[in-house]
Write a protein that holds these residues in place. Structure first.
Motif, PDB file in Angstrom:
ATOM      1  N   ASN A 183       1.206  -1.202  -0.015  1.00  0.00           N
ATOM      2  CA  ASN A 183      -0.138  -0.028   0.132  1.00  0.00           C
ATOM      3  C   ASN A 183       0.821   1.387   0.516  1.00  0.00           C
ATOM      4  N   VAL A 184       0.646   2.270  -0.782  1.00  0.00           N
ATOM      5  CA  VAL A 184       0.872   3.606  -0.809  1.00  0.00           C
ATOM      6  C   VAL A 184       0.381   4.708  -0.355  1.00  0.00           C
ATOM      7  N   ASN A 185       0.727   6.119   0.568  1.00  0.00           N
ATOM      8  CA  ASN A 185       0.384   6.838   0.724  1.00  0.00           C
ATOM      9  C   ASN A 185       0.916   7.963   0.433  1.00  0.00           C
ATOM     10  N   CYS A 186       0.474   8.488  -0.342  1.00  0.00           N
ATOM     11  CA  CYS A 186       0.770   9.814  -1.435  1.00  0.00           C
ATOM     12  C   CYS A 186       0.006  10.897  -0.274  1.00  0.00           C
ATOM     13  N   THR A 187       1.112  11.678   0.625  1.00  0.00           N
ATOM     14  CA  THR A 187       0.628  12.331   1.630  1.00  0.00           C
ATOM     15  C   THR A 187       0.634  13.797   1.474  1.00  0.00           C
ATOM     16  N   ASN A 188       1.912  13.911   0.498  1.00  0.00           N
ATOM     17  CA  ASN A 188       2.016  15.800   0.327  1.00  0.00           C
ATOM     18  C   ASN A 188       1.079  16.170  -0.956  1.00  0.00           C
ATOM     19  N   SER A 189       0.654  17.458  -0.698  1.00  0.00           N
ATOM     20  CA  SER A 189       0.037  17.307  -2.435  1.00  0.00           C
ATOM     21  C   SER A 189       0.985  18.414  -3.052  1.00  0.00           C
ATOM     22  N   SER A 190       1.564  18.717  -2.403  1.00  0.00           N
ATOM     23  CA  SER A 190       2.640  19.956  -3.092  1.00  0.00           C
ATOM     24  C   SER A 190       3.534  19.106  -3.541  1.00  0.00           C
ATOM     25  N   ASP A 191       3.950  17.925  -2.782  1.00  0.00           N
ATOM     26  CA  ASP A 191       4.735  17.260  -3.834  1.00  0.00           C
ATOM     27  C   ASP A 191       4.703  15.740  -3.655  1.00  0.00           C
ATOM     28  N   PRO A 192       4.100  15.279  -4.843  1.00  0.00           N
ATOM     29  CA  PRO A 192       3.197  14.157  -4.635  1.00  0.00           C
ATOM     30  C   PRO A 192       3.938  13.223  -4.617  1.00  0.00           C
ATOM     31  N   LEU A 193       5.259  13.417  -4.951  1.00  0.00           N
ATOM     32  CA  LEU A 193       7.027  11.982  -4.788  1.00  0.00           C
ATOM     33  C   LEU A 193       6.947  11.175  -3.114  1.00  0.00           C
ATOM     34  N   MET A 194       5.710  12.593  -2.792  1.00  0.00           N
ATOM     35  CA  MET A 194       6.300  12.755  -0.662  1.00  0.00           C
ATOM     36  C   MET A 194       5.829  11.719  -0.744  1.00  0.00           C
ATOM     37  N   GLY A 195       5.717  10.489   0.724  1.00  0.00           N
ATOM     38  CA  GLY A 195       4.535  10.030   1.219  1.00  0.00           C
ATOM     39  C   GLY A 195       5.124   8.784   2.178  1.00  0.00           C
ATOM     40  N   GLY A 196       4.223   7.726   2.353  1.00  0.00           N
ATOM     41  CA  GLY A 196       4.646   6.645   2.973  1.00  0.00           C
ATOM     42  C   GLY A 196       4.389   5.507   2.463  1.00  0.00           C
ATOM     43  N   SER A 197       4.761   4.038   2.841  1.00  0.00           N
ATOM     44  CA  SER A 197       4.995   2.697   2.360  1.00  0.00           C
ATOM     45  C   SER A 197       4.059   1.733   3.204  1.00  0.00           C
ATOM     46  N   SER A 198       3.682   0.816   3.106  1.00  0.00           N
ATOM     47  CA  SER A 198       3.201  -0.934   4.278  1.00  0.00           C
ATOM     48  C   SER A 198       3.145  -1.816   3.291  1.00  0.00           C
ATOM     49  N   THR A 199       4.129  -2.400   4.446  1.00  0.00           N
ATOM     50  CA  THR A 199       4.157  -3.921   3.109  1.00  0.00           C
ATOM     51  C   THR A 199       4.091  -4.924   4.180  1.00  0.00           C
ATOM     52  N   THR A 200       3.426  -6.074   4.171  1.00  0.00           N
ATOM     53  CA  THR A 200       2.769  -7.072   4.616  1.00  0.00           C
ATOM     54  C   THR A 200       3.602  -8.843   3.745  1.00  0.00           C
ATOM     55  N   ILE A 201       4.026  -8.996   4.216  1.00  0.00           N
ATOM     56  CA  ILE A 201       4.627 -10.684   3.591  1.00  0.00           C
ATOM     57  C   ILE A 201       4.940 -11.802   4.367  1.00  0.00           C
ATOM     58  N   LYS A 202       4.044 -12.945   3.653  1.00  0.00           N
ATOM     59  CA  LYS A 202       3.918 -14.354   4.773  1.00  0.00           C
ATOM     60  C   LYS A 202       4.587 -15.671   2.914  1.00  0.00           C
ATOM     61  N   THR A 203       4.984 -15.913   4.262  1.00  0.00           N
ATOM     62  CA  THR A 203       6.128 -16.555   2.836  1.00  0.00           C
ATOM     63  C   THR A 203       6.029 -17.911   3.496  1.00  0.00           C
ATOM     64  N   ASP A 204       6.319 -18.904   2.465  1.00  0.00           N
ATOM     65  CA  ASP A 204       5.608 -20.583   2.593  1.00  0.00           C
ATOM     66  C   ASP A 204       7.172 -21.652   2.412  1.00  0.00           C
ATOM     67  N   SER A 205       6.889 -22.382   4.203  1.00  0.00           N
ATOM     68  CA  SER A 205       7.549 -22.955   4.601  1.00  0.00           C
ATOM     69  C   SER A 205       8.251 -23.957   3.656  1.00  0.00           C
ATOM     70  N   PHE A 206       8.073 -24.934   3.278  1.00  0.00           N
ATOM     71  CA  PHE A 206       9.142 -25.566   2.216  1.00  0.00           C
ATOM     72  C   PHE A 206      10.170 -24.496   0.937  1.00  0.00           C
ATOM     73  N   PHE A 207       9.960 -23.219   0.025  1.00  0.00           N
ATOM     74  CA  PHE A 207      10.478 -22.486  -0.579  1.00  0.00           C
ATOM     75  C   PHE A 207      11.228 -21.825   0.246  1.00  0.00           C
ATOM     76  N   GLU A 208      11.604 -21.809   2.427  1.00  0.00           N
ATOM     77  CA  GLU A 208      11.926 -21.158   2.961  1.00  0.00           C
ATOM     78  C   GLU A 208      12.969 -22.153   3.221  1.00  0.00           C
ATOM     79  N   GLY A 209      12.615 -23.228   3.442  1.00  0.00           N
ATOM     80  CA  GLY A 209      14.139 -25.027   3.187  1.00  0.00           C
ATOM     81  C   GLY A 209      14.761 -24.894   2.879  1.00  0.00           C
ATOM     82  N   VAL A 210      13.809 -24.615   0.984  1.00  0.00           N
ATOM     83  CA  VAL A 210      14.698 -24.756  -0.061  1.00  0.00           C
ATOM     84  C   VAL A 210      16.046 -23.971  -0.335  1.00  0.00           C
TER      85      VAL A 210
END
Length: 247
Positions: free
Chosen positions: A29-56
């Motif tokens: 998800n991205v949140n562009c928070t600054n209307s005067s400079d749209p390339l500023m903002g914040g980001s959040s990420t969630t990641i869920k991994t697979d146990s088999f491929f973790e082992g690989v």
């Protein structure tokens, strides 16, 4: 829609792509928070991994030669977070392990376009993502992963370039059929390998800064689209993985 704001959205998608192989699901998800400079903002990420491929990854990775006793996926995500921290265009970088197979991360950015240039290193003109304006004034985003631009992706995803894992990727195996590849996995990694590959679907959920009017993904809400593909399609890349949406 402000074109600069959409550029910020494009660069966030690349960040989600960076860790996609080790995961069952990446939500960005991205949140562009600054209307005067749209390339500023914040980001959040969630990641869920697979146990088999973790082992690989754990078995194949040469990163253990660095002396770290941490799980390989932990090291990969920490490395990515450090790369973010090293850029002067990001701040407040925080990635944590929320449970055995899940991670979350947040950061703020002052110029996303320049941040991506930092992350891509020598591949500053990366073509994984393109942004164009349609004849009716809409913004069209295209994501295209292929053998031709795989080196760009591998340059910014640490374990894709690991010499012990690289031999399982598309640059070495694109000549194999899916069944031949799974037979090879079964022989080398064990009988559970093909079943894990068959059940692994990579999903990227993207929240756009405006209403999505057209896409080949699945629209979940007006401004949210989901793009999914089987892991085997990425491992072989017989055909490009292509996704588009218009905002």
């Amino acid at each position: 829609m402000n074109r600069n704001r959409t550029k910020a959205f494009v660069t966030v998608i690349l960040l989600a792509l960076l860790m996609v192989l080790s995961s069952c699901q990446v939500t960005q998800n991205v949140n562009c928070t600054n209307s005067s400079d749209p390339l500023m903002g914040g980001s959040s990420t969630t990641i869920k991994t697979d146990s088999f491929f973790e082992g690989v990854l754990e078995d194949l990775s040469s990163w253990k030669s660095t002396g770290s006793n941490d799980p390989v996926v932990d090291v990969a995500i920490s490395s990515f977070a450090q790369n973010l921290s090293n850029s002067k265009y990001s701040d407040s970088v925080r990635f944590i392990k929320t449970d055995e197979h899940s991670y979350s991360g947040t950061f703020v950015f002052t110029d996303f376009k320049k941040l991506i240039q930092d992350l891509c290193g020598e591949y500053k003109d990366q073509n994984l993502l393109t942004l164009t304006t349609t004849k009716d004034g809409k913004t069209r985003l295209e994501l295209n992963i292929s053998l031709e631009n795989y080196d760009v992706l591998a340059s910014i995803v640490p374990f894709l370039s690991d010499p012990n894992f690289e031999v399982w990727g598309p640059k070495y195996n694109d000549y194999l059929s899916e069944e031949e590849y799974k037979e090879l996995v079964s022989f080398v990694l064990g009988e559970e390998g093909p079943a894990s590959i068959d059940s692994s679907i990579i999903t990227i959920t993207l929240k756009a800064p405006g209403k999505i009017t057209s896409t080949n993904g699945t629209i979940k809400q007006n401004n949210t689209v989901e793009f999914s593909f089987p892991l085997i399609k990425f491992l072989l890349l017989h055909e490009p993985l292509y996704f588009y949406c218009e905002i």
